[in-house]
Each structure stands twice: as C-alpha cells, then as structure tokens.
Design a protein around this motif. Structure first.
Motif, PDB file in Angstrom:
ATOM      1  N   ALA A  52      48.655  18.790 -23.072  1.00 56.28           N
ATOM      2  CA  ALA A  52      47.800  17.607 -23.235  1.00 56.28           C
ATOM      3  C   ALA A  52      47.380  17.037 -21.890  1.00 56.28           C
ATOM      4  CB  ALA A  52      48.531  16.549 -24.049  1.00 56.28           C
ATOM      5  N   GLU A  53      46.105  16.699 -21.780  1.00 51.45           N
ATOM      6  CA  GLU A  53      45.581  16.047 -20.585  1.00 51.45           C
ATOM      7  C   GLU A  53      45.440  14.562 -20.893  1.00 51.45           C
ATOM      8  OE1 GLU A  53      42.490  17.977 -18.173  1.00 51.45           O
ATOM      9  OE2 GLU A  53      42.309  19.383 -19.837  1.00 51.45           O
ATOM     10  N   PHE A  54      46.196  13.729 -20.185  1.00 50.73           N
ATOM     11  CA  PHE A  54      46.138  12.306 -20.477  1.00 50.73           C
ATOM     12  C   PHE A  54      46.384  11.484 -19.223  1.00 50.73           C
ATOM     13  CE2 PHE A  54      50.514  13.576 -21.036  1.00 50.73           C
ATOM     14  CZ  PHE A  54      51.242  12.542 -20.453  1.00 50.73           C
ATOM     15  N   LEU A  55      45.838  10.277 -19.263  1.00 55.80           N
ATOM     16  CA  LEU A  55      46.030   9.295 -18.204  1.00 55.80           C
ATOM     17  C   LEU A  55      46.603   8.051 -18.856  1.00 55.80           C
ATOM     18  CD1 LEU A  55      45.540   8.090 -15.332  1.00 55.80           C
ATOM     19  CD2 LEU A  55      43.242   7.467 -16.142  1.00 55.80           C
ATOM     20  N   SER A  56      47.721   7.569 -18.363  1.00 58.34           N
ATOM     21  CA  SER A  56      48.334   6.361 -18.888  1.00 58.34           C
ATOM     22  C   SER A  56      47.935   5.169 -18.030  1.00 58.34           C
ATOM     23  CB  SER A  56      49.861   6.491 -18.899  1.00 58.34           C
ATOM     24  OG  SER A  56      50.262   7.492 -19.807  1.00 58.34           O
ATOM     25  N   ILE A  57      47.452   4.112 -18.673  1.00 58.86           N
ATOM     26  CA  ILE A  57      47.087   2.887 -17.970  1.00 58.86           C
ATOM     27  C   ILE A  57      47.776   1.716 -18.668  1.00 58.86           C
ATOM     28  CG2 ILE A  57      45.228   1.347 -17.246  1.00 58.86           C
ATOM     29  CD1 ILE A  57      43.325   3.697 -17.298  1.00 58.86           C
ATOM     30  N   ALA A  58      48.730   1.117 -17.988  1.00 57.77           N
ATOM     31  CA  ALA A  58      49.486   0.005 -18.572  1.00 57.77           C
ATOM     32  C   ALA A  58      49.019  -1.314 -17.961  1.00 57.77           C
ATOM     33  CB  ALA A  58      50.980   0.189 -18.322  1.00 57.77           C
ATOM     34  N   GLY A  59      49.103  -2.366 -18.782  1.00 52.23           N
ATOM     35  CA  GLY A  59      48.927  -3.716 -18.266  1.00 52.23           C
ATOM     36  C   GLY A  59      47.507  -4.221 -18.127  1.00 52.23           C
ATOM     37  N   THR A  60      46.516  -3.474 -18.601  1.00 50.16           N
ATOM     38  CA  THR A  60      45.142  -3.967 -18.535  1.00 50.16           C
ATOM     39  C   THR A  60      44.993  -5.225 -19.376  1.00 50.16           C
ATOM     40  OG1 THR A  60      44.258  -1.741 -18.211  1.00 50.16           O
ATOM     41  CG2 THR A  60      42.718  -3.410 -19.015  1.00 50.16           C
ATOM     42  N   GLU A  61      44.346  -6.243 -18.835  1.00 49.45           N
ATOM     43  CA  GLU A  61      44.084  -7.467 -19.588  1.00 49.45           C
ATOM     44  C   GLU A  61      42.787  -7.273 -20.364  1.00 49.45           C
ATOM     45  OE1 GLU A  61      44.014 -10.190 -21.657  1.00 49.45           O
ATOM     46  OE2 GLU A  61      45.740 -10.499 -20.318  1.00 49.45           O
ATOM     47  N   LEU A  62      42.912  -7.022 -21.650  1.00 48.99           N
ATOM     48  CA  LEU A  62      41.751  -6.649 -22.452  1.00 48.99           C
ATOM     49  C   LEU A  62      40.806  -7.811 -22.740  1.00 48.99           C
ATOM     50  CD1 LEU A  62      43.233  -4.101 -25.012  1.00 48.99           C
ATOM     51  CD2 LEU A  62      41.847  -3.638 -22.996  1.00 48.99           C
ATOM     52  N   THR A  63      41.190  -9.026 -22.380  1.00 47.63           N
ATOM     53  CA  THR A  63      40.271 -10.151 -22.533  1.00 47.63           C
ATOM     54  C   THR A  63      39.435 -10.380 -21.277  1.00 47.63           C
ATOM     55  OG1 THR A  63      41.888 -11.781 -21.751  1.00 47.63           O
ATOM     56  CG2 THR A  63      41.870 -11.299 -24.118  1.00 47.63           C
ATOM     57  N   ASP A  64      39.715  -9.619 -20.230  1.00 43.40           N
ATOM     58  CA  ASP A  64      39.069  -9.826 -18.934  1.00 43.40           C
ATOM     59  C   ASP A  64      38.179  -8.633 -18.606  1.00 43.40           C
ATOM     60  OD1 ASP A  64      38.964 -11.311 -16.246  1.00 43.40           O
ATOM     61  OD2 ASP A  64      39.591  -9.292 -15.656  1.00 43.40           O
ATOM     62  N   TYR A  65      36.899  -8.890 -18.382  1.00 41.88           N
ATOM     63  CA  TYR A  65      35.963  -7.788 -18.157  1.00 41.88           C
ATOM     64  C   TYR A  65      36.311  -6.996 -16.905  1.00 41.88           C
ATOM     65  CZ  TYR A  65      31.748  -5.098 -17.411  1.00 41.88           C
ATOM     66  OH  TYR A  65      30.881  -4.058 -17.206  1.00 41.88           O
ATOM     67  N   ALA A  66      36.642  -7.673 -15.825  1.00 41.41           N
ATOM     68  CA  ALA A  66      36.936  -6.970 -14.569  1.00 41.41           C
ATOM     69  C   ALA A  66      38.138  -6.040 -14.731  1.00 41.41           C
ATOM     70  CB  ALA A  66      37.185  -7.971 -13.452  1.00 41.41           C
ATOM     71  N   SER A  67      39.149  -6.501 -15.463  1.00 37.75           N
ATOM     72  CA  SER A  67      40.334  -5.673 -15.693  1.00 37.75           C
ATOM     73  C   SER A  67      39.982  -4.445 -16.529  1.00 37.75           C
ATOM     74  CB  SER A  67      41.420  -6.503 -16.388  1.00 37.75           C
ATOM     75  OG  SER A  67      42.607  -5.763 -16.540  1.00 37.75           O
ATOM     76  N   CYS A  68      39.166  -4.642 -17.551  1.00 38.27           N
ATOM     77  CA  CYS A  68      38.747  -3.513 -18.393  1.00 38.27           C
ATOM     78  C   CYS A  68      37.873  -2.544 -17.609  1.00 38.27           C
ATOM     79  CB  CYS A  68      37.987  -4.018 -19.611  1.00 38.27           C
ATOM     80  SG  CYS A  68      39.014  -4.837 -20.856  1.00 38.27           S
ATOM     81  N   ALA A  69      36.965  -3.088 -16.804  1.00 38.24           N
ATOM     82  CA  ALA A  69      36.079  -2.231 -16.016  1.00 38.24           C
ATOM     83  C   ALA A  69      36.863  -1.400 -15.007  1.00 38.24           C
ATOM     84  CB  ALA A  69      35.028  -3.091 -15.300  1.00 38.24           C
ATOM     85  N   ALA A  70      37.919  -1.979 -14.455  1.00 33.37           N
ATOM     86  CA  ALA A  70      38.757  -1.238 -13.513  1.00 33.37           C
ATOM     87  C   ALA A  70      39.459  -0.078 -14.214  1.00 33.37           C
ATOM     88  CB  ALA A  70      39.780  -2.177 -12.878  1.00 33.37           C
ATOM     89  N   ALA A  71      39.923  -0.308 -15.441  1.00 37.44           N
ATOM     90  CA  ALA A  71      40.567   0.761 -16.210  1.00 37.44           C
ATOM     91  C   ALA A  71      39.568   1.863 -16.540  1.00 37.44           C
ATOM     92  CB  ALA A  71      41.174   0.185 -17.481  1.00 37.44           C
ATOM     93  N   VAL A  72      38.367   1.470 -16.927  1.00 43.41           N
ATOM     94  CA  VAL A  72      37.326   2.452 -17.221  1.00 43.41           C
ATOM     95  C   VAL A  72      37.009   3.273 -15.969  1.00 43.41           C
ATOM     96  CG1 VAL A  72      34.883   2.732 -17.801  1.00 43.41           C
ATOM     97  CG2 VAL A  72      36.326   1.167 -19.133  1.00 43.41           C
ATOM     98  N   ALA A  73      36.950   2.617 -14.823  1.00 42.36           N
ATOM     99  CA  ALA A  73      36.671   3.334 -13.577  1.00 42.36           C
ATOM    100  C   ALA A  73      37.756   4.372 -13.286  1.00 42.36           C
ATOM    101  CB  ALA A  73      36.562   2.337 -12.422  1.00 42.36           C
ATOM    102  N   ARG A  74      39.000   4.022 -13.559  1.00 41.11           N
ATOM    103  CA  ARG A  74      40.093   4.989 -13.373  1.00 41.11           C
ATOM    104  C   ARG A  74      39.910   6.190 -14.293  1.00 41.11           C
ATOM    105  NH1 ARG A  74      45.959   2.480 -13.786  1.00 41.11           N
ATOM    106  NH2 ARG A  74      46.418   4.726 -13.507  1.00 41.11           N
ATOM    107  N   ALA A  75      39.512   5.919 -15.529  1.00 38.42           N
ATOM    108  CA  ALA A  75      39.304   7.001 -16.492  1.00 38.42           C
ATOM    109  C   ALA A  75      38.167   7.914 -16.063  1.00 38.42           C
ATOM    110  CB  ALA A  75      39.016   6.401 -17.872  1.00 38.42           C
ATOM    111  N   VAL A  76      37.081   7.315 -15.604  1.00 42.41           N
ATOM    112  CA  VAL A  76      35.933   8.108 -15.164  1.00 42.41           C
ATOM    113  C   VAL A  76      36.291   8.935 -13.932  1.00 42.41           C
ATOM    114  CG1 VAL A  76      33.593   7.978 -14.230  1.00 42.41           C
ATOM    115  CG2 VAL A  76      34.254   6.531 -16.173  1.00 42.41           C
ATOM    116  N   LYS A  77      37.043   8.340 -13.014  1.00 42.64           N
ATOM    117  CA  LYS A  77      37.460   9.078 -11.812  1.00 42.64           C
ATOM    118  C   LYS A  77      38.310  10.288 -12.189  1.00 42.64           C
ATOM    119  CE  LYS A  77      39.784   8.512  -7.350  1.00 42.64           C
ATOM    120  NZ  LYS A  77      40.488   7.564  -6.443  1.00 42.64           N
TER     121      LYS A  77
END
Length: 235
Positions: A52-77
């Motif tokens: 399995a290919e997976f990336l674990s991201i813990a602690g993202t604040e899902l009510t905060d756009y900047a926090s979500c965007a940072a997680a998305v950027a990690r996924a895209v990278k």
C-alpha cells in the motif's frame, strides 16, 4: 479510479474512515490518511497491505483553510495530485431547542458543515487544474427531515447536502463530481455501547458504506453528481 493520483480520506482512523481506507487500499489506491490522532493512523497503517502507498497526516485543523491547504500541498508533493476526497469527519449531538441549543448549533455546524466546506475548498483547486475529481461527504437522513431533539444536528447535515449540491453544480465543467451518503445507523462498537437494547440487524456495516464510497469515486460513477444517496438498506 485515477491511479496516478491519490485519494484523501479524512477521519481515516475512525470506524468508517478506516473501513474506507482498507477497501481502497485493497484496490490499490494511493492514500492520504488524515486524522486527528497519530496513534490511530499508526495502528491503521499496520493493517494495510505491505504494497500500500499511503501518506499519514495527523493533526490537521479541518475548520481552518490554511491548515487544510497545507495538508493538500503535502499530498500533491507526495503523489502528484488528488483524484478524490472522502470526508468522513463529523459529530453527533442531540438536544431540544432550548437554552443549550445555540451552543450545540455552533458545535454541530463546525464539526459537520464547516469541516466539509473547508476541506472541499482546499482540494478543489488541484482537482480543477487536473480537470478531474471526486468528492464524497457523509451526511445523514435527518438532513432531509429532522426529528425531535435533532435541530442542530439535522441543520448541519442539511448544510452538507446543500454544500455537495453546490459543488456539483459549480464543477460539472471541470469533470469533478460531488456526492454525499446518508447512512442508517452504522454498526460500530460505540453505537452498540450507546444503544445496548437496540435491534441491530438493520444497522449498516462500515464496510458496506466503504464499498459505496469506492464506487462513487470510480470512473464508473461519472454520471452521478449532486446526489444525496441513502445507505440504509439490507447488506
């Protein structure tokens, strides 16, 4: 499913989220597992196939756009893009329209509606740039018709349904679909503990909902968008 891109699953360590992750991992999906607790993600990772290919991201604040965007950027990278978002995060509270209702209202709107809005807003630019995407949220039947003591919860789930419809309408030309699922009572240890005398033979397993999710994010489901799909039937 677009095998070159990844699927984000929020609430990946929960009963439903982990069932979705296991279902998609078995089909060879590349996964971005988002969860509040890193311990739950570690436990989940140990259950997945070695391939399995997976990336674990813990602690993202899902009510905060900047926090979500940072997680998305990690996924895209890591994976180059995002083919789908499966959002299983949410909360549940019941209570009458009384003195405590405003606090409960804010709690449910934050836990259910704002999180769905924010993570959707964060993934859409990447999906639009690729001209492809699938978004699946978890709503609930009270979002269509509320019962007693469900004002805040039902309103928040209605907001998820309307959000899903709006995304679907806005993103048709981008080949992005958006749908939500309305499960019946999900058969989890927590629900069994909370309702020890309930008749459970009509409850819905997390695995059956996960299979529905897998269909909705597949190329075969391209014609389904803007839907609120009941998942209350027999296994």
């Amino acid at each position: 499913m677009n095998d070159q891109k990844a699927v984000i699953v929020t609430g990946a360590g929960g009963n439903l989220g982990s069932a979705v992750v296991r279902e998609l991992a078995a089909a060879g999906a590349k996964l971005v597992c988002m969860n509040r607790s890193s311990q739950e993600l570690e436990a989940l990772a140990s259950e997945l196939p070695a391939s399995a290919e997976f990336l674990s991201i813990a602690g993202t604040e899902l009510t905060d756009y900047a926090s979500c965007a940072a997680a998305v950027a990690r996924a895209v990278k890591r994976f180059g893009g995002i083919s789908a978002l499966v959002n299983t995060v949410g909360g549940f509270r019941m209570g009458p329209v009384g003195p405590d209702a405003p606090v409960q209202w804010d709690m449910m709107m934050t836990a259910n509606a704002r999180t769905a809005l924010t993570i959707s807003a964060a993934v859409l630019p990447t999906m639009k740039a690729a001209g492809y995407g699938r978004i699946v949220h978890i709503a609930a039947a009270p979002g269509l018709k509320a019962g007693a003591n469900q004002a805040a919860y039902a309103a928040s789930k209605a907001a998820v349904i309307r959000l899903t419809e709006a995304i679907a309408a806005e993103c048709r030309d981008d080949r992005i679909t958006a749908n939500c699922i309305l499960p019946g009572t999900i058969d989890t240890p927590e629900n069994r503990a909370a309702m020890p005398n309930a008749k459970t033979d009509g409850w819905v397993s997390p695995q059956s909902i996960a299979r529905l999710v897998a269909f909705l994010i597949s190329p075969a489901a391209a014609v389904v968008t803007g839907a609120a799909i009941p998942a209350t039937g027999l296994e």
